[in-house]
Enzyme design. Structure first.
Site, short mmCIF file in Angstrom:
data_model
loop_
_atom_site.label_atom_id
_atom_site.label_comp_id
_atom_site.label_asym_id
_atom_site.label_seq_id
_atom_site.Cartn_x
_atom_site.Cartn_y
_atom_site.Cartn_z
N CYS A 173 41.28 35.98 42.60
CA CYS A 173 41.10 34.78 42.47
C CYS A 173 41.69 33.52 44.85
O CYS A 173 42.51 34.30 44.10
CB CYS A 173 40.28 33.72 41.99
SG CYS A 173 39.16 34.82 40.05
N GLY A 218 38.35 37.34 46.44
CA GLY A 218 37.30 37.36 45.72
C GLY A 218 36.00 36.68 46.77
O GLY A 218 35.99 35.79 47.20
N ASN A 260 43.62 30.92 39.24
CA ASN A 260 43.27 32.27 39.56
C ASN A 260 44.57 32.64 38.86
O ASN A 260 45.85 32.54 38.28
CB ASN A 260 44.42 32.60 41.28
CG ASN A 260 45.01 33.49 41.64
OD1 ASN A 260 45.45 33.65 42.77
ND2 ASN A 260 44.45 34.36 40.80
N GLY A 261 44.38 33.90 38.54
CA GLY A 261 45.28 34.67 37.31
C GLY A 261 44.47 35.19 35.93
O GLY A 261 43.09 35.16 35.99
N CYS A 312 53.78 38.38 41.63
CA CYS A 312 53.12 39.97 41.47
C CYS A 312 53.52 40.56 42.55
O CYS A 312 53.21 40.36 44.30
CB CYS A 312 51.87 40.03 41.58
SG CYS A 312 51.12 41.12 41.66
N TYR A 343 49.52 45.15 48.94
CA TYR A 343 47.80 45.06 49.26
C TYR A 343 47.36 43.66 49.46
O TYR A 343 46.25 42.95 50.32
CB TYR A 343 47.09 45.51 48.32
CG TYR A 343 45.96 45.73 48.43
CD1 TYR A 343 44.47 46.12 49.64
CD2 TYR A 343 44.57 45.15 47.63
CE1 TYR A 343 43.21 46.56 49.56
CE2 TYR A 343 43.81 44.97 47.46
CZ TYR A 343 42.91 45.54 48.64
OH TYR A 343 41.33 45.60 48.70
N SER A 347 44.08 47.52 55.87
CA SER A 347 45.57 47.35 54.70
C SER A 347 46.03 48.52 55.21
O SER A 347 47.16 48.29 54.94
CB SER A 347 45.10 47.31 53.56
OG SER A 347 44.36 47.86 52.86
N ASP A 398 47.80 54.46 53.89
CA ASP A 398 47.18 53.96 53.09
C ASP A 398 47.78 52.95 51.98
O ASP A 398 49.45 53.91 51.56
CB ASP A 398 46.44 54.27 51.97
CG ASP A 398 44.59 53.56 51.83
OD1 ASP A 398 45.12 52.45 52.30
OD2 ASP A 398 43.47 54.13 51.53
N ASP A 399 47.77 52.20 51.63
CA ASP A 399 48.62 51.21 50.73
C ASP A 399 48.42 51.63 49.33
O ASP A 399 49.20 50.99 48.65
CB ASP A 399 47.72 49.69 50.75
CG ASP A 399 46.56 49.38 50.54
OD1 ASP A 399 46.03 49.93 49.75
OD2 ASP A 399 45.42 48.71 51.75
N CYS A 440 46.76 46.66 35.34
CA CYS A 440 47.12 45.07 35.19
C CYS A 440 46.60 43.89 34.61
O CYS A 440 45.56 44.11 34.31
CB CYS A 440 46.89 44.63 36.84
SG CYS A 440 47.71 42.72 36.89
N CYS A 457 56.81 41.18 39.11
CA CYS A 457 56.63 42.34 38.04
C CYS A 457 55.88 43.41 38.84
O CYS A 457 55.59 42.99 39.94
CB CYS A 457 54.85 41.28 37.69
SG CYS A 457 53.93 42.27 36.89
N CYS A 480 52.34 47.37 37.16
CA CYS A 480 51.33 48.98 37.55
C CYS A 480 52.08 49.90 37.90
O CYS A 480 51.40 50.65 37.88
CB CYS A 480 50.42 48.27 38.31
SG CYS A 480 50.71 47.34 39.58
#
Ligand code: SF4
Length: 468
Positions: free
Chosen positions: A12, A39, A113-114, A248, A254, A295, A357-358, A394, A445, A448
């Site tokens: 978000c 978002g 956001n989170g 993050c 990305y 991206s 690509d990312d 995630c 973090c 992932c």
């Protein structure tokens, strides 16, 4: 509905502003407009003239959701805004934000956001206190805790709430006469502060400050809560129990916009440096380097510069493929990636191509892109990914699919190469990402990629766990 996408969905975007003597709704609108990439499901703005909070939420993009009449009814000089992709709770208007909550000392509006990993426990506790929930989002849990927590002042209630929440939360909140910015102690999601015309603005990313003409001042520090009111901006609480940080890393890879500065690093330059690292780690003889737009482009530029292979465009992206409320018929839906990309046949025919690509989530997009470029006459296709394999979901605010759906969760790199039908496949290493961003694993973090969660999480937590 949205067209099929194989990209990680963002969480978000949030904004807050206190601009004495100004009409804040318009500024909030344009701040959210710059954060639309975070978002696209719903948007909302709350404002206050010092006496009453007014809120409007709607499904869709910010430009679809608000017009001049809407903005003119949102009067006042302080406000917050939110643009949403659902990471907890389904996509419907009840889950749109800002969320209102009423407590013994008045009401607040909140934008989040989170992702809160202990939301189920907290919700059960709040229900036992007699509180009722209208939505299935973890953000409503935060809002009700903020208004009903023990404490003589709102600052004390913020401190209590921050002591109870586990997970990722960057927040903008408002009472009828003050705006607050709050960031979790790990600093998982970004949140920055800017100055505008003698007033203050808070936003998820610096690109929102740029768009509204605000000057970046600093980030909201991990574990910090700030208030902006008639006396200016000040810190009202700090919660840094053990000084651990876990911003993050995927924001750099990305999620954030390339023109944002995250933790002191211009995202575009970090992505370009990832491409250069990728060229060193996975060199190949080729005629042209292209990015999967948009991206993948900065990393492709970095790969081309480092390798000496010319950069060129191989695909043009239709910028207007995103959310639509017009349902495509089955034939159009089957076109999938063709709705999104069209190959530049003259540029790719007969060429040995490096395609950057990312990230790879399910791998379906990359398989379709490779097939499209092969049909267009490319001679060789060497896929390069400017991130390590995503092997874990995630739990802190990015909506990857479940572990079983992730291409890298149970396949080797060679198996993924075969799945996407590329001639070769190379992922950037964890060290390569860290070098490019100029950081270390213990300051981020990277769960992932590594599975090392910065906090204990309930494994395979259901996104819809709070659904009524
Ligand atoms: Fe970011 Fe990945 Fe950690 Fe989620 S798990 S917060 S996407 S680094």
């Amino acid at each position: 509905m949205s067209f099929p996408t194989d990209s990680p969905r963002e969480a978000c975007g949030i904004v807050g502003a206190f601009l004495a003597g100004e009409d804040v709704a318009r500024t909030t609108f344009f701040g959210l407009h710059a954060l639309q990439h975070r978002g696209q499901e719903s948007a909302g703005i709350a404002t206050s003239d010092g006496r009453q909070i007014r809120v409007r939420t709607a499904m869709g993009l910010i430009t679809q959701s608000f017009d001049e009449i809407d903005l003119s009814t949102l009067t006042g000089y302080l406000g917050i805004g939110h643009t949403r992709y659902s990471t907890t709770g389904s996509s419907n208007i009840e889950n749109a934000q800002p969320i209102m909550s009423h407590g013994p000392d008045g009401e607040i509006a909140l934008a989040h956001n989170g992702n809160i990993v202990n939301a189920l426990t907290l919700r059960a506790e709040l229900e036992a206190w007699g509180l009722h929930f209208k939505s299935s989002s973890d953000s409503e849990v935060i809002a009700h805790l903020m208004t009903n927590a023990p404490g003589a002042t709102f600052a004390e209630r913020i401190a209590y709430t921050m002591g109870r929440l586990q997970g990722a939360y960057s927040l903008t909140m408002m009472t009828k006469d003050a705006v607050y910015g709050v960031r979790d102690p790990l600093g998982v999601r970004p949140l920055c502060i800017g100055k505008l015309n003698g007033g203050w603005v808070i936003a998820s990313e610096t690109c929102a400050l740029d768009q509204i003409g605000a000057d970046y001042v600093r980030d909201v520090h991990p574990g910090e809560a700030v208030v902006i009111d008639a006396d200016g901006l000040r810190t009202v609480h700090r919660r840094n129990i053990d000084q651990r940080r876990a911003p993050c890393i995927f924001e750099h890879i990305y999620m954030a916009r390339a023109d944002s500065v995250i933790d002191g690093h211009l995202v575009y330059n970090s992505r370009k440096a990832m491409g250069a690292e990728l060229a060193r780690e996975h060199p190949v003889e080729a005629d042209l380097v292209m990015g999967v737009p948009d991206s993948g482009t900065p990393a492709a530029v970095g790969y081309a510069e480092e390798s000496g292979i010319p950069f060129g465009e191989g695909l043009i992206k239709n910028r207007y493929v995103g959310r639509t409320f017009i349902l495509p018929d089955q034939r159009l839906r089957d076109m999938g990636v063709r709705m999104k990309y069209n190959p530049l046949l003259e540029n790719i025919r007969g060429k040995r191509m490096v395609v950057v690509d990312d990230s790879i989530v399910r791998g379906t997009t990359q398989a379709q892109v490779v097939a499209m470029l092969r049909r267009g006459g490319a001679k060789e296709l060497h896929l390069r990914i400017s991130a390590p394999p995503i092997q874990h979901p995630c739990y802190l605010g990015v909506d990857f699919p479940t572990r079983g759906e992730l291409a890298a969760s149970n396949r080797t790199v060679d198996e993924i190469r075969d799945f996407v039908d590329a001639d070769s496949l190379g992922y950037l290493s964890i060290d390569g990402v860290l070098n490019a961003v100029g950081t270390t694993e213990d300051r981020n973090c990277m769960a992932c990629f590594t599975g090392n969660q910065p906090i204990p999480v309930q494994l395979e937590m259901d996104k819809l766990a709070l659904e009524l």
